[in-house]
Design a protein around this motif. Structure first.
Motif, PDB file in Angstrom:
ATOM      1  N   ASN A 132       0.824  -1.223   0.000  1.00 31.35           N
ATOM      2  CA  ASN A 132       0.000   0.000   0.000  1.00 31.35           C
ATOM      3  C   ASN A 132       0.855   1.269   0.000  1.00 31.35           C
ATOM      4  N   VAL A 133       1.706   1.345  -0.986  1.00 33.61           N
ATOM      5  CA  VAL A 133       2.591   2.503  -1.138  1.00 33.61           C
ATOM      6  C   VAL A 133       1.840   3.601  -1.880  1.00 33.61           C
ATOM      7  N   ARG A 134       1.912   4.814  -1.352  1.00 35.73           N
ATOM      8  CA  ARG A 134       1.143   5.918  -1.931  1.00 35.73           C
ATOM      9  C   ARG A 134       2.032   6.827  -2.787  1.00 35.73           C
ATOM     10  N   VAL A 135       1.511   7.191  -3.962  1.00 36.00           N
ATOM     11  CA  VAL A 135       2.193   8.190  -4.800  1.00 36.00           C
ATOM     12  C   VAL A 135       1.151   9.214  -5.246  1.00 36.00           C
ATOM     13  N   PRO A 136       1.581  10.451  -5.511  1.00 32.93           N
ATOM     14  CA  PRO A 136       0.640  11.486  -5.970  1.00 32.93           C
ATOM     15  C   PRO A 136      -0.005  11.085  -7.299  1.00 32.93           C
ATOM     16  N   ARG A 137      -1.176  11.643  -7.565  1.00 36.30           N
ATOM     17  CA  ARG A 137      -1.870  11.365  -8.823  1.00 36.30           C
ATOM     18  C   ARG A 137      -0.989  11.704 -10.022  1.00 36.30           C
ATOM     19  N   ASN A 148       0.576   9.241 -17.848  1.00 44.44           N
ATOM     20  CA  ASN A 148      -0.802   9.300 -18.320  1.00 44.44           C
ATOM     21  C   ASN A 148      -0.980   9.657 -19.794  1.00 44.44           C
ATOM     22  N   ARG A 149       0.005   9.324 -20.607  1.00 47.13           N
ATOM     23  CA  ARG A 149      -0.173   9.621 -22.027  1.00 47.13           C
ATOM     24  C   ARG A 149      -1.372   8.876 -22.608  1.00 47.13           C
ATOM     25  N   TYR A 150      -1.594   7.650 -22.144  1.00 43.33           N
ATOM     26  CA  TYR A 150      -2.676   6.842 -22.720  1.00 43.33           C
ATOM     27  C   TYR A 150      -3.828   6.609 -21.745  1.00 43.33           C
ATOM     28  N   GLY A 151      -3.760   7.225 -20.587  1.00 39.20           N
ATOM     29  CA  GLY A 151      -4.851   7.031 -19.632  1.00 39.20           C
ATOM     30  C   GLY A 151      -4.646   7.957 -18.449  1.00 39.20           C
ATOM     31  N   SER A 152      -5.624   8.868 -18.207  1.00 40.80           N
ATOM     32  CA  SER A 152      -5.467   9.884 -17.157  1.00 40.80           C
ATOM     33  C   SER A 152      -6.571   9.773 -16.119  1.00 40.80           C
ATOM     34  N   VAL A 153      -6.268  10.286 -14.941  1.00 42.93           N
ATOM     35  CA  VAL A 153      -7.299  10.466 -13.930  1.00 42.93           C
ATOM     36  C   VAL A 153      -7.282  11.951 -13.562  1.00 42.93           C
ATOM     37  N   ASP A 154      -8.415  12.601 -13.665  1.00 43.29           N
ATOM     38  CA  ASP A 154      -8.417  14.041 -13.368  1.00 43.29           C
ATOM     39  C   ASP A 154      -8.636  14.293 -11.886  1.00 43.29           C
ATOM     40  N   GLU A 155      -8.651  15.573 -11.525  1.00 44.95           N
ATOM     41  CA  GLU A 155      -8.702  15.906 -10.094  1.00 44.95           C
ATOM     42  C   GLU A 155     -10.038  15.496  -9.460  1.00 44.95           C
ATOM     43  N   GLY A 207     -11.204  12.556 -10.030  1.00 42.11           N
ATOM     44  CA  GLY A 207     -11.157  11.096  -9.984  1.00 42.11           C
ATOM     45  C   GLY A 207     -11.850  10.447 -11.167  1.00 42.11           C
ATOM     46  N   ASN A 208     -11.907  11.164 -12.306  1.00 43.61           N
ATOM     47  CA  ASN A 208     -12.509  10.563 -13.491  1.00 43.61           C
ATOM     48  C   ASN A 208     -11.419  10.090 -14.448  1.00 43.61           C
ATOM     49  N   TYR A 209     -11.577   8.847 -14.879  1.00 39.95           N
ATOM     50  CA  TYR A 209     -10.600   8.269 -15.797  1.00 39.95           C
ATOM     51  C   TYR A 209     -10.954   8.640 -17.231  1.00 39.95           C
ATOM     52  N   SER A 210      -9.944   8.939 -18.040  1.00 37.73           N
ATOM     53  CA  SER A 210     -10.163   9.130 -19.472  1.00 37.73           C
ATOM     54  C   SER A 210      -8.945   8.650 -20.234  1.00 37.73           C
ATOM     55  N   SER A 211      -9.201   8.313 -21.493  1.00 37.51           N
ATOM     56  CA  SER A 211      -8.099   7.830 -22.329  1.00 37.51           C
ATOM     57  C   SER A 211      -8.332   8.247 -23.770  1.00 37.51           C
ATOM     58  N   PRO A 212      -7.265   8.595 -24.499  1.00 37.42           N
ATOM     59  CA  PRO A 212      -7.443   8.894 -25.926  1.00 37.42           C
ATOM     60  C   PRO A 212      -7.766   7.647 -26.732  1.00 37.42           C
ATOM     61  N   ILE A 213      -7.625   6.464 -26.124  1.00 33.65           N
ATOM     62  CA  ILE A 213      -7.920   5.221 -26.847  1.00 33.65           C
ATOM     63  C   ILE A 213      -9.074   4.535 -26.122  1.00 33.65           C
ATOM     64  N   ALA A 214     -10.215   4.464 -26.805  1.00 31.83           N
ATOM     65  CA  ALA A 214     -11.419   3.985 -26.130  1.00 31.83           C
ATOM     66  C   ALA A 214     -11.323   2.507 -25.745  1.00 31.83           C
ATOM     67  N   SER A 215     -10.814   1.689 -26.661  1.00 28.88           N
ATOM     68  CA  SER A 215     -10.806   0.250 -26.399  1.00 28.88           C
ATOM     69  C   SER A 215      -9.709  -0.114 -25.409  1.00 28.88           C
TER      70      SER A 215
END
Lengths: 694, 694
Positions: free
Chosen positions: B263-268, B273-280, B282-290
């Motif tokens: 359970n090691v913690r690192v900042p967001r 996150n080039r291919y998958g991000s989490v915004d402030e 806590g919503n995940y998004s990605s430029p590649i849908a599949s």
């Protein structure tokens, strides 16, 4: 062209091959284990108990200096345990048990190959030279100190300039009538003795092979006992120079090195004179008049090196396969987190194709080694020691040792790769064993040179047996029932079998029929030799250079023929061993394994069988399919087959084979099970919509 | 059945092949050397100058602890020499020269494979993950310290439980909305990160691959930047556990080890996150849908590991062959003390058979690697970076890396054996290089797994192109003139070539004709894929278990088809390279070498060509003879061919290749000459009578 093994009415692998679940054969592991242990089962068991001791095990990560010290200490443990005297005379506390002696030493390979080979240097080469080339006076004077390691020694035969070609070594031992001594001399750098175990550090004496020159006549290569270091200070004696070979590709527990002699003098007594003496008047005499025959007789006493490498290579292959197959029976890969149970690696066809043929070959080589060991014991005990026996022994050793040592490297490499990254970790031992065994393929006779010796024997036999026959006539021979022909080793026996078999030519037999396999393997040897012989016809009448050039054009084919001969010998040994199996289930499984060995050989050389009309295209295409079916049949039994090798985790010592993989998987499965039960398992992104809709 | 390559009127190897002595071709070594250096010749030359420095060379006999320290120090030398920034952004002092970067690193293998791979871990995996999976902010924050080795790091992807199957890794990175952090966790023992360079000792950070869980949804594998050790004390940070893999089969200059995260913690921010991000929020998004395509895109950025292993394996093969062939051109064996001049080892047919096909394959692989590197550069520079380009790059890398890494092990082993006992001495480097390269066959993608990927691509292509065609219809295709088809990598191109070639079907062409070779190699790939596809017909409609079982029955054949495809690619690359050769002599010799490569492949699979009607029995029998003739033709040129590799003794560093053997022989010959002249030479015993009578 006639395809001998073709048959429309009995296709290979008919449904009757596949047993009902109820009738599925079982392997009697204990009984099979005893069969594998062979004639010297008790010695092997004792040696395995010894090899299980942690103090004899290789420690990884030592420097070569530390490793050498450890192994020298281990040799003392062998002395203390009374494990080294089996080969020596009863009068000196030995047992004169030649086969048992080799069997015992072979098993040490599982502890540390350096220990096996360093023991071999001390007692199997240095000691054996005194034993076999010396006389009783020499035995009484030197063997006790050699046996108890008071005198560690080197076997100084190979030179930098000449390895396989012993007859050409350049070190001289010149008799000095004035002082009644021999003067040992290294005339130039290429004549330095090279790669000698015990030479860099531990050896205080050596059996030195040199051209024996007496009264201006060179009587050829003889061995002399030569002190090389001060027993107390361990400093080289005057006139001796030593160098250290340093780090090697493996076997770093052995202090290989070089020796040079600057007119070093030893008493006349020190000539190991069983096959060649110089009397007090400086007259040379020998019980063997022909210098050539004398040379080969002397070298022949040293065949045990090849015999023991053959056995050790088989043992190392068994260790590797045991570890890799046990791991493959636990390891799962791909689809791990899905709900379905993953297959273990051993269920994959490719994995079976990689490992099972190696397992089958290891069985064949294990049985073939037992035959070799029995032959060796017969010759060295004197029970079966005619000239023909000696020649057969040498040919058999020269045929089997190359195949088994190459096989060990291939097997250990495939096992290492089959375990993925884990296979590369030294704790799983594949890489370590492989590195140590690497040199087995070029020492005690370079494998390619040994196979050429076999080829020359086969050519000689051919010349004797078939002088008047054409290849076309030979091709008319066909199938029959004779047994065990190849183990007599000569080509004559092979030909006799093929001739005897003519009557069965038209029988309809499947590839799984042992007679079909035997005939295919035997005919290939015979035809390859006959073809080469035809190419060489008349070559002996050519000038030396042209004859050599002619020989060179068939060199590769001849070496391949020798390899084919070795393969036939292995197949024969496996088939003979099958007859000793009483338990029906065990015999069934072993028969599949023997078939896999035979069919794998036939597949390997399939183009030959097709081009030489021994298999039709149609039948050729069934070989691969039949092999694939055998893999499936053998799958339920392979763990039993490696268990029967009888090595415990003390011998295997590979973490991957310890059950740790299965325990990790159970822990992971329990974690996921609990997570699912908790209802807190994350949903996969691709299932998110579905989950939301539910 | 039609045998496409059969021709009565133009037999292979007619006398016109053999040049007159006057016309004997010469190799322009310098020009050939430049051709081999390829597109990034200047980078390679620079890197070779660097690799020639003694301080970068492997020291043998070190403990793994000492070796690790030495290699870490060597990495600092690379930084000081400005040798590591080629791949990095220009804004950070890099050159964005992707192909050149790989070419330069590959050459380091001649200094020490541990140096090559440890560099690869630091800059090619750890650094490249930040570069390719992170965004500009990440680059600015972390790359400078990575580039100058202030932050050594591990690439934490593989787990004990899952190596090749990355999608199934079990480490989790769970987003904690309360603290805006990711929590990295290792749920059980099988999920420990394993075999990671820099993990046991040097690494103070890691790019950790984990299942990214956000709001109860698993978005699949993503990478995070995670500090793992205190930069000052080098102690593991809280929650991090490390273990040392200890000694390995080779590459002991690298500190491979294991990592566990409690359970090691690192900042967001630390999510790459080039291919998958989490915004402030806590919503995940990605430029590649599949999720599937996203996963393969992310992994695809890491293909450079495979590319560089392919090149390094080729370089190591060149080093081994240079040493073994130079030694074989000097070493003599047998008849040394006779009056006749002995042949050198290289004159023996068997020796030629052992080494020359490996030399030919090394040339083919060298040219094929240049094509791969160009493809890689095209994709990573963006110049040729369509989805199809990316797929082709991955298929090409997956096809070539297995073949070249296995080839390197086979080559180094054969070279070591061809040098006899000397080959086993670590000073001659064969055993050392082989041990280090051993793991290349299972890392950056297990070779068997990679070939399965290739096979699946071939099957897909087949399904697209040939849905409506039967194997029978395919078999009607035949010979033509299209060039370079296979390097487009898809099966479609192969098929197109074969279709285009129909018109030439009846031409009479010999085995030495490149179109014959190409057709034989290409048809084998296509037919093997078609046959497997037919066996699999309808399998996709079966329940998962049954479909898997069906696939399993053709697994081995499919992997062999993929291997055949890789061989075709290599052959094509060699043939294309030939067209760039302007010097006629060089082109002649290289054509023989290419023919040797092609014919050796055809001989290896000869049974297939016979059973599938592609070669008649008669033509099949000529393959071996033709190979033997090529060996003789190539014999005068092989020293030139290894010289053209361009490695100096600073790279080869094998005593056997230093000329020492020839000098020893000269000394010995001079000794015997003087002895004969002195009249004091001893008489051989067998000649004693004759001498007395004279």
């Amino acid at each position: 062209m006639t395809s001998l093994a073709d048959s429309p009415n009995l296709p290979a692998g008919t449904e009757t091959d596949v047993p009902d679940a109820e009738q599925a054969p079982q392997v009697d592991v204990a009984a099979l284990g005893e069969l594998l242990l062979g004639t010297w089962a008790e010695v092997r068991k004792e040696a395995r108990q010894l090899a299980a001791k942690p103090e004899l095990h290789k420690l990884e990560g030592l420097t070569h200096t530390e490793h050498r010290e450890r192994v020298f200490g281990q040799l003392k443990i062998l002395v203390d345990e009374g494990a080294i005297q089996r080969a020596f005379p009863k009068s000196l506390g030995g047992q004169e048990n030649h086969g048992g002696n080799i069997a015992g030493f072979e098993e040490l390979v599982t502890a540390d190959p350096s220990l096996q080979i360093k023991s071999g240097v001390q007692w199997g080469l240095f000691g054996a030279a005194v034993l076999h080339l010396g006389t009783e006076e020499h035995h009484r004077k030197w063997l006790p100190d050699i046996m108890d390691l008071t005198v560690p020694g080197a076997f100084a035969m190979t030179e930098i300039g000449h390895g396989s070609d012993v007859a050409s070594i350049a070190t001289t031992a010149t008799y000095d009538e004035a002082t009644d001594e021999f003067v040992i001399n290294t005339p130039f750098r290429a004549a330095w003795k090279e790669y000698l175990g015990n030479a860099a550090k531990d050896g205080i004496a050596a059996t030195v092979f040199a051209q024996l020159i007496v009264k201006g006549v060179n009587h050829g290569v003889h061995a002399l006992y030569v002190p090389i270091r001060d027993p107390q200070t361990k400093e080289p004696l005057p006139g001796i120079r030593t160098e250290d070979d340093g780090v090697k590709g493996g076997l770093n527990g052995i202090d290989n090195g070089r020796l040079c002699f600057d007119n070093v003098r030893v008493p006349r007594f020190n000539l190991l004179n069983r096959y060649g003496s110089v009397d007090e008047h400086g007259n040379y005499s020998s019980p063997i008049a022909s210098p050539g025959r004398r040379f080969f007789t002397m070298l022949g006493t040293l065949v045990q090196g090849r015999v023991s490498l053959d056995g050790a290579a088989v043992a190392a292959s068994k260790v590797g396969l045991t570890a890799a197959i046990r791991y493959a029976a636990e390891r799962r890969q791909f689809n791990a987190s899905s709900d379905t149970t993953e297959e273990v690696l051993l269920d994959y066809q490719r994995h079976q194709r990689r490992l099972f043929p190696l397992l089958a070959a290891t069985y064949a080589m294990s049985f073939a080694h037992e035959e070799l060991l029995a032959k060796f014991d017969g010759v060295f005990s004197g029970a079966q020691a005619t000239d023909e026996d000696r020649q057969d022994l040498e040919t058999l050793a020269a045929a089997l040792k190359p195949l088994s040592t190459w096989h060990a490297l291939d097997t250990l490499q495939e096992c290492r790769e089959a375990c993925g990254g884990a296979g590369f970790m030294i704790e799983n031992r594949f890489a370590s064993l492989r590195a140590d065994l690497d040199v087995y393929v070029t020492f005690e006779g370079d494998n390619n040179v040994l196979l050429q010796l076999v080829a020359k024997r086969l050519l000689n036999d051919y010349a004797k047996e078939f002088r008047s026959m054409s290849v076309g006539a030979l091709a008319k021979f066909a199938l029959g029932q004779a047994r065990g022909v190849a183990l007599k080793t000569g080509l004559g026996a092979v030909a006799q079998f093929i001739a005897d078999s003519g009557r069965a030519q038209r029988s309809a037999l499947a590839l799984r029929d042992p007679d079909t396999q035997r005939l295919l393997l035997a005919e290939r040897v015979q035809t390859m030799v006959a073809t080469a012989a035809q190419s060489l016809q008349g070559a002996t009448k050519l000038p030396q250079g042209e004859a050599a050039a002619r020989f060179n054009t068939v060199q590769n084919d001849l070496i391949e023929a020798a390899r084919a001969h070795g393969e036939l010998l292995q197949w024969e040994a496996f088939t003979e061993a099958l007859e000793k199996v009483e338990d029906a289930g065990t015999r069934q499984v072993l028969t599949w394994l023997r078939d896999l060995f035979g069919l794998t050989l036939i597949e390997k050389h399939l183009e030959w069988y097709l081009m030489n009309g021994r298999l039709s295209m149609q039948r050729g295409r069934t070989v691969g399919e039949y092999i694939n079916r055998l893999l499936v049949k053998l799958r339920p039994h392979v763990l039993d087959l490696v268990d029967a090798f009888g090595y415990t985790q003390e011998h295997i010592r590979a973490t991957v084979a310890s059950g740790v993989e299965a325990r990790r998987q159970e822990e992971a499965a329990a974690y996921y099970e609990a997570l699912r039960a908790s209802g807190k398992a994350p949903v996969k992104e691709k299932n998110k919509g579905k989950a939301a809709n539910r």
